[in-house]
Design a protein around this motif. Structure first.
Motif, short mmCIF file in Angstrom:
data_model
loop_
_atom_site.label_atom_id
_atom_site.label_comp_id
_atom_site.label_asym_id
_atom_site.label_seq_id
_atom_site.Cartn_x
_atom_site.Cartn_y
_atom_site.Cartn_z
N VAL A 130 -7.33 -51.52 13.03
CA VAL A 130 -7.08 -51.28 11.61
C VAL A 130 -7.37 -52.52 10.78
O VAL A 130 -7.91 -52.45 9.68
CB VAL A 130 -5.63 -50.81 11.39
CG1 VAL A 130 -5.26 -50.83 9.90
CG2 VAL A 130 -5.44 -49.40 11.95
N ALA A 131 -7.01 -53.70 11.32
CA ALA A 131 -7.16 -54.94 10.57
C ALA A 131 -8.62 -55.31 10.33
O ALA A 131 -8.93 -56.02 9.37
CB ALA A 131 -6.46 -56.09 11.31
N ASP A 132 -9.52 -54.83 11.18
CA ASP A 132 -10.94 -55.19 11.05
C ASP A 132 -11.79 -53.93 11.11
O ASP A 132 -12.17 -53.47 12.19
CB ASP A 132 -11.34 -56.15 12.17
CG ASP A 132 -12.78 -56.64 12.01
OD1 ASP A 132 -13.46 -56.19 11.07
OD2 ASP A 132 -13.22 -57.47 12.82
N PRO A 133 -12.12 -53.33 9.95
CA PRO A 133 -12.90 -52.08 9.93
C PRO A 133 -14.30 -52.22 10.52
O PRO A 133 -14.96 -51.21 10.75
CB PRO A 133 -12.97 -51.74 8.44
CG PRO A 133 -11.82 -52.45 7.81
CD PRO A 133 -11.67 -53.72 8.59
N SER A 134 -14.76 -53.45 10.77
CA SER A 134 -16.08 -53.60 11.39
C SER A 134 -16.03 -53.31 12.89
O SER A 134 -17.07 -53.08 13.52
CB SER A 134 -16.62 -55.02 11.16
OG SER A 134 -15.94 -55.98 11.97
N LEU A 135 -14.84 -53.32 13.48
CA LEU A 135 -14.73 -53.19 14.93
C LEU A 135 -15.21 -51.84 15.47
O LEU A 135 -15.95 -51.81 16.47
CB LEU A 135 -13.30 -53.45 15.38
CG LEU A 135 -12.95 -54.93 15.58
CD1 LEU A 135 -11.45 -55.08 15.81
CD2 LEU A 135 -13.72 -55.50 16.75
N PRO A 136 -14.80 -50.71 14.89
CA PRO A 136 -15.27 -49.44 15.47
C PRO A 136 -16.79 -49.34 15.59
O PRO A 136 -17.27 -49.00 16.67
CB PRO A 136 -14.68 -48.39 14.50
CG PRO A 136 -13.42 -49.03 14.02
CD PRO A 136 -13.78 -50.49 13.85
N PRO A 137 -17.57 -49.63 14.54
CA PRO A 137 -19.03 -49.55 14.74
C PRO A 137 -19.56 -50.60 15.72
O PRO A 137 -20.53 -50.34 16.44
CB PRO A 137 -19.61 -49.76 13.33
CG PRO A 137 -18.52 -50.38 12.54
CD PRO A 137 -17.25 -49.87 13.12
N ILE A 138 -18.93 -51.78 15.77
CA ILE A 138 -19.35 -52.80 16.73
C ILE A 138 -19.10 -52.33 18.15
O ILE A 138 -19.97 -52.43 19.03
CB ILE A 138 -18.63 -54.13 16.45
CG1 ILE A 138 -19.18 -54.78 15.17
CG2 ILE A 138 -18.78 -55.09 17.63
CD1 ILE A 138 -18.38 -55.99 14.70
N LEU A 139 -17.92 -51.79 18.41
CA LEU A 139 -17.59 -51.30 19.75
C LEU A 139 -18.50 -50.14 20.14
O LEU A 139 -18.95 -50.06 21.30
CB LEU A 139 -16.13 -50.86 19.80
CG LEU A 139 -15.08 -51.97 19.62
CD1 LEU A 139 -13.69 -51.36 19.51
CD2 LEU A 139 -15.14 -52.96 20.77
N LYS A 140 -18.77 -49.28 19.20
CA LYS A 140 -19.64 -48.13 19.49
C LYS A 140 -21.04 -48.60 19.85
O LYS A 140 -21.66 -48.08 20.79
CB LYS A 140 -19.69 -47.20 18.27
CG LYS A 140 -20.43 -45.91 18.53
CD LYS A 140 -20.31 -44.98 17.32
CE LYS A 140 -21.02 -43.66 17.58
NZ LYS A 140 -20.91 -42.74 16.42
N ARG A 141 -21.56 -49.59 19.12
CA ARG A 141 -22.90 -50.12 19.42
C ARG A 141 -22.92 -50.77 20.80
O ARG A 141 -23.88 -50.60 21.57
CB ARG A 141 -23.30 -51.14 18.34
CG ARG A 141 -24.68 -51.76 18.52
CD ARG A 141 -25.80 -50.71 18.48
NE ARG A 141 -27.08 -51.32 18.21
CZ ARG A 141 -27.76 -51.18 17.09
NH1 ARG A 141 -27.26 -50.43 16.11
NH2 ARG A 141 -28.92 -51.76 16.92
N MET A 142 -21.87 -51.51 21.14
CA MET A 142 -21.83 -52.19 22.44
C MET A 142 -21.80 -51.18 23.59
O MET A 142 -22.35 -51.44 24.66
CB MET A 142 -20.62 -53.11 22.52
CG MET A 142 -20.72 -54.34 21.62
SD MET A 142 -22.17 -55.36 21.99
CE MET A 142 -21.79 -55.86 23.66
N GLU A 143 -21.17 -50.05 23.38
CA GLU A 143 -21.17 -49.01 24.42
C GLU A 143 -22.58 -48.54 24.73
O GLU A 143 -22.90 -48.17 25.85
CB GLU A 143 -20.33 -47.82 23.96
CG GLU A 143 -18.84 -48.08 23.88
CD GLU A 143 -18.13 -46.98 23.11
OE1 GLU A 143 -18.71 -45.89 22.95
OE2 GLU A 143 -17.01 -47.22 22.66
N THR A 144 -23.45 -48.58 23.70
CA THR A 144 -24.82 -48.11 23.85
C THR A 144 -25.74 -49.17 24.43
O THR A 144 -26.49 -48.92 25.38
CB THR A 144 -25.37 -47.64 22.49
OG1 THR A 144 -24.53 -46.61 21.97
CG2 THR A 144 -26.80 -47.13 22.62
N VAL A 145 -25.69 -50.38 23.86
CA VAL A 145 -26.67 -51.40 24.24
C VAL A 145 -26.25 -52.23 25.45
O VAL A 145 -27.10 -52.81 26.13
CB VAL A 145 -26.98 -52.35 23.06
CG1 VAL A 145 -27.50 -51.56 21.87
CG2 VAL A 145 -25.75 -53.17 22.66
#
Length: 244
Positions: free
Chosen positions: A108-123
């Motif tokens: 919640v504190a860092d809204p950039s984390l969900p897209p970052i985590l999602k990208r890392m799952e892929t790459v």
């Protein structure tokens, strides 16, 4: 003869300091833009906001995914102390509560984390798997079931999915963000064994007008994003146990 005030060593130090500062600014601005536009945020805009040239950005991060990896690793390091808090918890159930609260708060504190985590799952799905974290969480789940505190049909992946759902409230902003503790308490109640007591929920639910205002704000942001060709709000990534 070189003067004492301008030796090569003295000149190198400010350059190294400037390079570190440039990198830090790039990471700060990247995090801010990714929170709004996802991992496909403009690299040129990141460089502009960091007050450096695009060439400087590429000297620090040769690809977009290198930048995402750096942000991922920095953020994951923030969870290092959670294992100690879990180990200090008096019961396995209390350890589960620590895990869900800290990870949800982190997301919640860092809204950039969900897209970052999602990208890392892929790459790079193997990066930051945190095997020891997974082992700790699996042990907590097993022990909490033995203690009769956790539903017998719940596993560690369920916890990771649920905490990711709660943590994704940070990407919605507005009145939603402050609701995460209340929503997490509802989730935890659902995880408890049926004969365990239920504590009073923290905070209060959004009123009807507050909810409508929050939804209206999301609709307006989605419309603006679509008009810029950036798409809707970024989706949630997985919590550390499942994919960070």
């Amino acid at each position: 003869m070189t003067s004492p005030e301008s030796t090569p060593q003295d000149g190198a130090q400010p350059r190294r300091r400037d390079a570190r500062q440039n990198r830090e600014r790039l990471l700060i601005e990247a995090r801010a833009l990714i929170a709004v536009h996802g991992v496909d945020a403009s690299l040129e805009e990141i460089a502009r906001r960091a007050d450096v040239g695009v060439a400087t950005l590429y000297r620090n991060f040769s690809t977009r995914d290198d930048l995402v990896r750096a942000l991922h690793d920095i953020s994951l390091a923030e969870l290092a102390s959670v294992r100690d808090e879990i180990a200090a918890a008096p019961t396995a159930w209390d350890g589960i509560v620590v895990y869900t609260e800290r990870v949800a708060e982190w997301l919640v504190a860092d809204p950039s984390l969900p897209p970052i985590l999602k990208r890392m799952e892929t790459v790079d799905p193997a990066r930051g798997k945190a095997a020891s974290f997974k082992a700790v969480l699996s042990a907590l789940v097993t022990q909490a079931k033995r203690d009769g505190d956790l539903r017998t049909d719940v596993d560690a992946v369920d916890l990771a999915v649920l905490v990711t759902m709660v943590g994704s409230l940070g990407t919605l902003g507005g009145g939603y963000t402050g609701q995460w503790r209340r929503q997490l308490s509802i989730v935890l109640d659902g995880l408890r064994a049926v004969d365990r007591g239920r504590p009073k929920l923290p905070g209060r639910p959004l009123g009807a007008k507050e909810y409508q205002a929050a939804v209206h704000g999301l609709s307006r942001r989605a419309t603006r994003a679509a008009s810029r060709g950036t798409g809707a709000a970024p989706g949630a990534g997985a919590a550390p146990e499942a994919g960070a």
